[in-house]
Structure formats: C-alpha cells, structure tokens
Design a protein around this motif. Structure first.
Motif, short mmCIF file in Angstrom:
data_model
loop_
_atom_site.label_atom_id
_atom_site.label_comp_id
_atom_site.label_asym_id
_atom_site.label_seq_id
_atom_site.Cartn_x
_atom_site.Cartn_y
_atom_site.Cartn_z
N THR A 152 0.83 -1.21 0.00
CA THR A 152 0.00 0.00 0.00
C THR A 152 0.86 1.26 0.00
O THR A 152 0.46 2.29 -0.52
CB THR A 152 -0.94 0.01 1.22
N GLN A 153 2.07 1.16 0.58
CA GLN A 153 2.96 2.31 0.57
C GLN A 153 3.58 2.54 -0.81
O GLN A 153 3.92 3.65 -1.17
CB GLN A 153 4.08 2.14 1.60
N GLY A 154 3.73 1.47 -1.57
CA GLY A 154 4.37 1.59 -2.89
C GLY A 154 3.44 2.07 -3.98
O GLY A 154 3.89 2.53 -5.02
N LEU A 155 2.15 1.98 -3.77
CA LEU A 155 1.18 2.42 -4.76
C LEU A 155 1.04 3.93 -4.68
O LEU A 155 0.44 4.48 -3.77
CB LEU A 155 -0.17 1.75 -4.51
N GLU A 156 1.60 4.61 -5.66
CA GLU A 156 1.59 6.08 -5.64
C GLU A 156 0.52 6.67 -6.53
O GLU A 156 -0.08 7.70 -6.20
CB GLU A 156 2.95 6.62 -6.10
N HIS A 157 0.29 6.04 -7.69
CA HIS A 157 -0.60 6.62 -8.68
C HIS A 157 -1.71 5.65 -9.07
O HIS A 157 -1.52 4.43 -9.02
CB HIS A 157 0.20 7.00 -9.94
N VAL B 102 -4.85 9.62 -20.38
CA VAL B 102 -3.75 9.80 -19.41
C VAL B 102 -4.06 9.14 -18.08
O VAL B 102 -3.14 8.81 -17.32
CB VAL B 102 -3.45 11.31 -19.21
N GLY B 103 -5.34 8.89 -17.80
CA GLY B 103 -5.69 8.25 -16.54
C GLY B 103 -5.18 9.03 -15.35
O GLY B 103 -5.24 10.26 -15.32
N GLY B 104 -4.64 8.31 -14.37
CA GLY B 104 -4.15 8.96 -13.16
C GLY B 104 -2.75 9.50 -13.25
O GLY B 104 -2.20 9.98 -12.26
N GLY B 105 -2.14 9.40 -14.43
CA GLY B 105 -0.84 10.02 -14.65
C GLY B 105 0.36 9.14 -14.38
O GLY B 105 1.50 9.62 -14.37
N ARG B 106 0.17 7.83 -14.21
CA ARG B 106 1.31 6.98 -13.87
C ARG B 106 2.33 6.90 -15.00
O ARG B 106 3.52 6.71 -14.75
CB ARG B 106 0.85 5.57 -13.48
N VAL B 107 1.90 7.06 -16.25
CA VAL B 107 2.84 7.11 -17.37
C VAL B 107 3.30 8.55 -17.60
O VAL B 107 4.48 8.81 -17.85
CB VAL B 107 2.20 6.54 -18.65
N ALA B 108 2.40 9.49 -17.48
CA ALA B 108 2.74 10.90 -17.73
C ALA B 108 3.85 11.39 -16.82
O ALA B 108 4.70 12.18 -17.25
CB ALA B 108 1.49 11.77 -17.55
N VAL B 109 3.89 10.93 -15.57
CA VAL B 109 4.95 11.39 -14.67
C VAL B 109 6.32 10.94 -15.16
O VAL B 109 7.33 11.59 -14.86
CB VAL B 109 4.72 10.89 -13.22
N ARG B 110 6.37 9.85 -15.91
CA ARG B 110 7.63 9.33 -16.43
C ARG B 110 7.98 9.96 -17.78
O ARG B 110 9.14 9.99 -18.17
CB ARG B 110 7.55 7.81 -16.57
N VAL B 111 6.97 10.42 -18.50
CA VAL B 111 7.17 10.92 -19.86
C VAL B 111 7.34 12.44 -19.91
O VAL B 111 8.17 12.97 -20.65
CB VAL B 111 5.99 10.50 -20.76
N ALA B 112 6.56 13.15 -19.11
CA ALA B 112 6.52 14.61 -19.19
C ALA B 112 7.89 15.28 -19.09
O ALA B 112 8.16 16.24 -19.82
CB ALA B 112 5.58 15.16 -18.12
N PRO B 113 8.79 14.81 -18.20
CA PRO B 113 10.10 15.48 -18.10
C PRO B 113 10.92 15.41 -19.38
O PRO B 113 11.88 16.17 -19.55
CB PRO B 113 10.79 14.73 -16.96
N ALA C 139 -0.60 14.29 -9.87
CA ALA C 139 0.56 13.39 -9.91
C ALA C 139 1.74 14.05 -10.60
O ALA C 139 2.87 14.01 -10.09
CB ALA C 139 0.18 12.09 -10.63
N VAL C 140 1.51 14.66 -11.75
CA VAL C 140 2.60 15.29 -12.49
C VAL C 140 3.12 16.51 -11.73
O VAL C 140 4.34 16.72 -11.64
CB VAL C 140 2.14 15.70 -13.91
N SER C 141 2.23 17.30 -11.15
CA SER C 141 2.66 18.49 -10.40
C SER C 141 3.54 18.11 -9.22
O SER C 141 4.48 18.82 -8.87
CB SER C 141 1.43 19.26 -9.90
N HIS C 142 3.24 16.96 -8.61
CA HIS C 142 4.02 16.51 -7.45
C HIS C 142 5.34 15.86 -7.85
O HIS C 142 6.39 16.13 -7.25
CB HIS C 142 3.19 15.51 -6.63
N THR C 143 5.29 15.01 -8.88
CA THR C 143 6.46 14.21 -9.26
C THR C 143 7.39 14.94 -10.22
O THR C 143 8.61 14.77 -10.15
CB THR C 143 6.00 12.89 -9.89
N ALA C 144 6.84 15.72 -11.12
CA ALA C 144 7.64 16.43 -12.13
C ALA C 144 7.17 17.87 -12.22
O ALA C 144 6.60 18.29 -13.24
CB ALA C 144 7.53 15.73 -13.48
#
Length: 256
Positions: free
Chosen positions: A50-55, A90-101, A122-127
C-alpha cells in the motif's frame, strides 16, 4: 423495417460514455489502502504494498513490464527534449509522470474529469517543472488546435477498454494531429495472445471494466483504413504482462 423495430431496441450508451462513468468512479474511489486496490495489486505478487502504490493504475502491472514498454516504445521517440507529445487516456498520470520530463510539452487528454484531476496532481508533485496541458475530451476527438502539431502520440492502457469503432475514431484523430512522418504508439487488447485469450475466456462478455476485444488483424485493418502506416508490432513474451496479453504497434502518418 429498421424504423419499426427501433422502439423495441433497448437504449445503450456509447463506449465513450460508459468509460467516462467507470473511470470517474474509479478515480474518485481510488486509495492505496482500498480493499479492491490492494486485491488487484496482490495479483502482481509481493512487489506492491500500500505504501508503494503512488498513482492510480500502479496496481495494473508490475514495474518491470511497464518500464520495458516505456523504454522500448515511448522514450526513444522523446530524445532531445524538444518533442511535443500527447497521451490519449492519461488516466491517473502513472505514465505521464515518467514521460513529461522528456517533452517540451505533453498534452494530457482524458474523457474522465476525475482522472484528469489525478493526473494533474501526480505530475505536479512528481515532475513540477514539466510543461503539460490538460484536455477534457467530450468524445473521441482530439482538440482541434492539435492538428498537425504532434511529434509523438501514444495511448497506453486505454484502448483495451474501447470498442473497435472507438479505436478507429482515435486512429483517424492520430493521423490528423501528428506531423507528417511522426509516429504514435497504439496499445490494444489481443484476443490472439496467450494472456489475452485467457482473460477473454474468463469474461462473460466484453466490458469496459474488463476488456473490449480486438485482434492484431483487426487493428492492422483499422490502421490502414485511417490512412496510417504500420511501422512495428509487438511480439508475444511471457516475461512481460503487456507483451503476453496485449498488442502494441507503432503507426506513422505518411508524408504529405
């Protein structure tokens, strides 16, 4: 005859509307410690806690399978950092956070307003330094302003929930919005893959919550009919959940 039978035919909402309802509800209810999220993650083995599930959507695959797809199908098309790209679904952004940067601009599109909220957070927080624009889709059309503007487009973990007519509509939109000779990643279900057929056999009927089923041959026909060129196709690989179950292909808009 058709008109006379119309009153006897029960109303059925479109695939787009059903997807919107399902994924709005999914995004609203999603929490890492929700019982149904934990159960889905548990099917992947001990990798997720449960701790590892971020997005939203982390519970859909193991990390290695997702990363392999990104490394082989997405990230090579973003080299140089000047790419204007779009993610459809884009869903919840789990791919976008890896692609956007890796993009000069990433257009994030979804028919679910709740998923878009999740993706933006998700993107605002991660990237936080990534440049993104978020587009709410009313149907299966991409924004008119994107016409001929995209260096790369991808739809991942979205089209398996779409019927053939919806997939075809998106393919035609990909052609309209890609630059000449630019490519797009298309990811669909695959009735002919071992993992795909196993999932199909366990479903009583096609459903948005499960999968809507197509075959590589069907997708090839739709790609051609949309005026796109088929560049590359995935091969079955039991070590990757996506390659074992689904179909991925790279398509290209022809030169004008």
């Amino acid at each position: 005859l058709v008109q006379s039978l119309a009153p006897a035919v029960s109303y059925k909402e479109s695939n787009v509307e059903t997807n919107r309802k399902v994924w709005n509800s999914y995004a609203k209810d999603w929490k890492p410690d929700q019982d149904w999220v934990v159960k889905m993650a548990a099917n992947l083995g001990e990798e997720w806690t449960t701790q590892g599930l971020e997005h939203v959507g982390d519970e859909w695959s193991d990390r290695a399978s997702l990363q392999q797809v990104l490394d082989e199908w997405v990230l090579p098309h973003l080299e140089g950092g000047e790419c204007v790209a779009a993610e459809v679904g884009v869903g919840g952004g789990r791919v976008a956070v890896r692609v956007a940067p890796h993009c000069s601009m990433l257009h994030c599109l979804d028919i679910s307003s709740e998923m878009l909220k999740r993706a933006k957070a998700a993107v605002s927080h991660t990237a936080p330094s990534a440049r993104c624009e978020y587009h709410m889709q009313e149907g299966n059309e991409l924004p008119p302003a994107l016409e001929g503007s995209l260096d790369f487009c991808y739809s991942f973990d979205c089209l398996p929930h779409c019927d053939a007519h919806t997939i075809f509509a998106y393919l035609k939109e990909f052609k309209r919005c890609l630059k000449p000779r630019a490519v797009a990643l298309v990811h669909t279900s695959n009735l002919c893959a071992p993992g795909g057929f196993a999932r199909f056999a366990n479903q009583k009927q096609a459903s948005v919550q499960g999968f809507c089923w197509v075959s590589p041959e069907m997708v090839r026909s739709m790609v051609s009919g949309a005026g796109l060129e088929l560049v590359r196709e995935s091969a079955v690989d039991p070590s990757n959940v996506y390659y074992h179950r689904d179909y991925l292909c790279l398509v290209r808009r022809p030169a004008d």
